[in-house]
Design an enzyme around this catalytic site. Structure first.
Site, PDB file in Angstrom:
ATOM      1  N   GLU A   1       0.817  -1.222   0.000  1.00 40.31           N
ATOM      2  CA  GLU A   1       0.000   0.000   0.000  1.00 40.31           C
ATOM      3  C   GLU A   1       0.849   1.271   0.000  1.00 40.31           C
ATOM      4  O   GLU A   1       0.787   2.070   0.935  1.00 40.31           O
ATOM      5  CB  GLU A   1      -0.895   0.008   1.244  1.00 40.31           C
ATOM      6  CG  GLU A   1      -1.854  -1.154   1.297  1.00 40.31           C
ATOM      7  CD  GLU A   1      -2.615  -1.216   2.621  1.00 40.31           C
ATOM      8  OE1 GLU A   1      -3.761  -1.694   2.600  1.00 40.31           O
ATOM      9  OE2 GLU A   1      -2.067  -0.796   3.659  1.00 40.31           O
ATOM     10  N   PRO A   2       1.639   1.486  -1.040  1.00 37.75           N
ATOM     11  CA  PRO A   2       2.436   2.713  -1.054  1.00 37.75           C
ATOM     12  C   PRO A   2       1.555   3.943  -1.266  1.00 37.75           C
ATOM     13  O   PRO A   2       0.622   3.930  -2.072  1.00 37.75           O
ATOM     14  CB  PRO A   2       3.356   2.505  -2.268  1.00 37.75           C
ATOM     15  CG  PRO A   2       2.634   1.544  -3.156  1.00 37.75           C
ATOM     16  CD  PRO A   2       1.799   0.675  -2.255  1.00 37.75           C
ATOM     17  N   GLY A   3       1.826   4.977  -0.528  1.00 38.93           N
ATOM     18  CA  GLY A   3       1.096   6.243  -0.698  1.00 38.93           C
ATOM     19  C   GLY A   3       2.085   7.319  -1.101  1.00 38.93           C
ATOM     20  O   GLY A   3       2.211   7.716  -2.265  1.00 38.93           O
TER      21      GLY A   3
ATOM     22  N   ARG B   1       2.632  20.161   7.097  1.00 39.55           N
ATOM     23  CA  ARG B   1       3.590  19.149   7.549  1.00 39.55           C
ATOM     24  C   ARG B   1       4.762  19.741   8.344  1.00 39.55           C
ATOM     25  O   ARG B   1       5.374  19.051   9.128  1.00 39.55           O
ATOM     26  CB  ARG B   1       4.079  18.292   6.367  1.00 39.55           C
ATOM     27  CG  ARG B   1       2.929  17.482   5.751  1.00 39.55           C
ATOM     28  CD  ARG B   1       3.395  16.416   4.778  1.00 39.55           C
ATOM     29  NE  ARG B   1       4.073  15.336   5.438  1.00 39.55           N
ATOM     30  CZ  ARG B   1       5.377  15.142   5.445  1.00 39.55           C
ATOM     31  NH1 ARG B   1       6.178  15.979   4.793  1.00 39.55           N
ATOM     32  NH2 ARG B   1       5.904  14.131   6.083  1.00 39.55           N
TER      33      ARG B   1
ATOM     34  N   CYS C   1      -2.700  33.282  10.444  1.00 43.24           N
ATOM     35  CA  CYS C   1      -2.485  34.014  11.684  1.00 43.24           C
ATOM     36  C   CYS C   1      -2.010  33.064  12.753  1.00 43.24           C
ATOM     37  O   CYS C   1      -2.764  32.663  13.650  1.00 43.24           O
ATOM     38  CB  CYS C   1      -3.770  34.711  12.098  1.00 43.24           C
ATOM     39  SG  CYS C   1      -4.152  36.011  10.949  1.00 43.24           S
ATOM     40  N   GLU C   2      -0.765  32.686  12.662  1.00 46.42           N
ATOM     41  CA  GLU C   2      -0.191  31.676  13.544  1.00 46.42           C
ATOM     42  C   GLU C   2       1.329  31.735  13.338  1.00 46.42           C
ATOM     43  O   GLU C   2       1.790  31.524  12.214  1.00 46.42           O
ATOM     44  CB  GLU C   2      -0.760  30.322  13.101  1.00 46.42           C
ATOM     45  CG  GLU C   2      -0.285  29.155  13.854  1.00 46.42           C
ATOM     46  CD  GLU C   2      -1.398  28.490  14.677  1.00 46.42           C
ATOM     47  OE1 GLU C   2      -2.571  28.884  14.581  1.00 46.42           O
ATOM     48  OE2 GLU C   2      -1.048  27.584  15.428  1.00 46.42           O
TER      49      GLU C   2
ATOM     50  N   TYR D   1       0.321  14.001   1.146  1.00 42.83           N
ATOM     51  CA  TYR D   1      -0.081  14.542   2.447  1.00 42.83           C
ATOM     52  C   TYR D   1      -0.009  16.072   2.498  1.00 42.83           C
ATOM     53  O   TYR D   1       0.298  16.646   3.534  1.00 42.83           O
ATOM     54  CB  TYR D   1       0.765  13.919   3.577  1.00 42.83           C
ATOM     55  CG  TYR D   1       0.671  12.408   3.619  1.00 42.83           C
ATOM     56  CD1 TYR D   1      -0.525  11.784   3.984  1.00 42.83           C
ATOM     57  CD2 TYR D   1       1.744  11.591   3.258  1.00 42.83           C
ATOM     58  CE1 TYR D   1      -0.629  10.401   4.003  1.00 42.83           C
ATOM     59  CE2 TYR D   1       1.645  10.202   3.276  1.00 42.83           C
ATOM     60  CZ  TYR D   1       0.457   9.620   3.646  1.00 42.83           C
ATOM     61  OH  TYR D   1       0.348   8.249   3.665  1.00 42.83           O
TER      62      TYR D   1
HETATM   63  N1  LLP Z   1      -1.337   1.684   4.624  1.00 38.26           N
HETATM   64  C1  LLP Z   1      -1.751   2.063   5.836  1.00 38.26           C
HETATM   65  C2  LLP Z   1      -2.579   1.151   6.607  1.00 38.26           C
HETATM   66  C3  LLP Z   1      -1.396   3.313   6.358  1.00 38.26           C
HETATM   67  O1  LLP Z   1      -1.800   3.661   7.559  1.00 38.26           O
HETATM   68  C4  LLP Z   1      -0.608   4.194   5.567  1.00 38.26           C
HETATM   69  C5  LLP Z   1      -0.240   5.516   6.055  1.00 38.26           C
HETATM   70  C6  LLP Z   1      -0.203   3.755   4.288  1.00 38.26           C
HETATM   71  C7  LLP Z   1      -0.576   2.495   3.849  1.00 38.26           C
HETATM   72  C8  LLP Z   1       0.619   4.615   3.366  1.00 38.26           C
HETATM   73  O2  LLP Z   1       1.835   4.950   3.918  1.00 38.26           O
HETATM   74  P1  LLP Z   1       2.938   5.727   3.013  1.00 38.26           P
HETATM   75  O3  LLP Z   1       3.378   4.785   1.917  1.00 38.26           O
HETATM   76  O4  LLP Z   1       2.280   6.939   2.462  1.00 38.26           O
HETATM   77  O5  LLP Z   1       4.002   6.054   3.985  1.00 38.26           O
HETATM   78  N2  LLP Z   1       0.401  12.348   7.407  1.00 38.26           N
HETATM   79  C9  LLP Z   1       1.690  11.733   7.594  1.00 38.26           C
HETATM   80  C10 LLP Z   1       1.711  10.314   7.083  1.00 38.26           C
HETATM   81  C11 LLP Z   1       0.679   9.423   7.746  1.00 38.26           C
HETATM   82  C12 LLP Z   1       0.687   8.028   7.197  1.00 38.26           C
HETATM   83  C13 LLP Z   1      -0.467   7.278   7.719  1.00 38.26           C
HETATM   84  N3  LLP Z   1      -0.615   5.968   7.186  1.00 38.26           N
HETATM   85  C14 LLP Z   1       2.733  12.577   6.865  1.00 38.26           C
HETATM   86  O6  LLP Z   1       2.389  13.596   6.286  1.00 38.26           O
HETATM   87  O7  LLP Z   1       3.914  12.260   6.909  1.00 38.26           O
END
Ligand code: LLP
Length: 432
Positions: free
Chosen positions: A291-293, A331, A362-363, A391
């Protein structure tokens, strides 16, 4: 020259993304502006799924984690590449549904899914629901029974791997709001219950060990821990779990100093770990999901801002104020995340100053970064903050009643709007 390979400088000394002049984009669409390079998004998706082909005989699927960047156009892109989605809310499910995404290729996550969300997922044929806790299992069993279906599920497991210590030790990390703990026996008890359920079918186990992880070793360790648990389930319950979801978390390059492993190496090493552990345990190799994001979209995106004020505080620092900030990129204020920035209309010049880029909210903590090397920036210049594709848009807010920026996609030398800029009417549309 820049952290992302899709960025360059053209003959006018302007920064380009996917070959397109970013200063022209800022003029055409206004600022702040998210710009995403569609070719790079597709390329990243392909690198992951081709590595599953190459190293694991194609017995796996890539599920893009929508939380990193979700909009209908992104769902269409992921679908056209033949990949799946990880969704975490009704909003993300609805976005996918409306984009015509095949719901059977979605894994639905979350540590506190509502009945409404579960019912929606079951009704629309979501492929897997990744069950987080025992109350969810009970509620889902009831909902699936009412709808007369058998819903495929996975269990979210805490494998007890701390990926951020660079030691990948078994920390017994049970203090997490996500998932079932292994070492307390909680996970095993839940599996026992699930295997006797009629309207849910436990097909897989899931783990996600963190985010922005550079080291591959913790992923290998997590996979092994999960496989040992699959073997325990087989040995003690005579039940076969056939799928393993290893989550996301692969790190990307935000700064020159960052050195993430190539995506391919991840699959190469994790496949090898899975194969050898399966052999040792006498297990069939499971179907794998990843599950890459961040790694799909972060480097593909930049954010363009216009400089308003330049404020030099002698002996202290220089503030460069831009027309966005924590509302479109929270972030830094949340995690002190570091970014590189470029004055897009002076991209060929040296980054000769060190400045603080300040947002317009305003922060006082509303900053994009401190001590950032930058070309000499003045009012009217365009600043590009790099590698903001993950993100940023997905975590944007309307703080100070600011309108969320548009998202523009670039591909093959053309640009198009993927998400419109919010209007003032959008800001008040729910006010009574
Ligand atoms: N699968 C699950 C179950 C997750 O909880 C996440 C991310 C991913 C996949 C994807 O992870 P990635 O490949 O994007 O690292 N808002 C934070 C990141 C929170 C990630 C939460 N879960 C930031 O901006 O760094």
């Amino acid at each position: 020259m820049f952290v992302s390979d899709n960025l360059n400088v053209n003959g006018s000394g302007h920064l380009t993304i996917g070959g397109i002049d970013t200063v022209a984009l800022a003029e055409e669409y206004g600022t702040p502006l998210y710009v995403m390079d569609e070719d790079l998004i597709r390329d990243n998706l392909r690198r992951f799924h081709e590595s599953i082909e190459k190293y694991y005989g194609g017995r796996g699927e890539v599920h893009f984690a929508g939380k990193a960047f979700s909009c209908m156009e992104m769902c269409r892109i992921v679908n056209s590449e033949g990949d799946g989605l990880d969704a975490v809310s009704l909003g993300e499910l609805y976005t996918a549904l409306k984009a015509g995404f095949p719901m059977e290729k979605i894994g639905f996550h979350g540590n506190n899914k509502s009945d409404e969300e579960l019912a929606f997922a079951v009704e629309h044929g979501v492929g897997h629901i990744i069950v987080d806790n025992i109350s969810e299992l009970h509620r889902l069993e009831k909902i699936a029974a009412e709808k007369g279906v058998q819903q495929k599920i996975m269990f979210r497991i805490k494998p007890g791997i701390d990926a951020h210590t660079h030691k990948a030790v078994m920390t017994g990390q049970i203090d997490s709001k996500f998932g079932f703990a292994l070492e307390t026996g909680e996970a095993f008890e839940a599996v026992k219950e699930a295997v006797s359920c009629v309207n849910v079918k436990l097909t897989g186990l899931h783990c996600h060990i963190g985010s922005q992880i550079f080291d591959i070793f913790p992923f290998e360790e997590a996979a092994k821990v999960m496989l040992r648990f699959i073997a325990k389930i087989r040995d003690e319950l005579g039940y076969t779990v056939t799928e393993l979801n290893l989550g996301g978390g692969f790190g990307i390059k935000y700064l020159e100093s960052h050195d993430p492993a190539p995506f391919e190496e991840y699959m190469e090493r994790v496949s090898a770990a899975v194969k050898s552990e399966c052999e040792a345990l006498g297990l069939e190799q499971p179907f794998i999901y990843i599950e890459p994001g961040r790694s799909i979209v972060a480097s593909a995106g930049i954010t363009l801002y216009k400089v308003g004020a330049r404020k030099e505080i002698p002996g202290i620092r220089t503030y460069i104020s831009i027309d966005g900030g924590m509302c479109d990129n929270p972030r830094y204020i949340l995690y002190q995340s570091e970014y590189e920035a470029v004055v897009a209309n002076k991209a060929g010049e040296a980054r000769s100053e060190k400045v603080t880029i300040a947002g317009r909210c305003c922060e006082s903590g509303d900053l994009i970064g401190e001590n950032m090397p930058l070309q000499h920036a003045e009012s009217g210049d365009i600043i590009a903050v790099l590698a903001t594709g993950a993100y940023n848009y997905s975590m944007a807010s309307n703080y100070n009643r600011l309108q969320k920026p548009a998202v523009v996609m670039v591909k093959d030398g053309n640009s198009r709007i993927a998400v419109k800029r919010e209007s003032l009417e959008d800001i008040i549309k729910n006010d009574i």
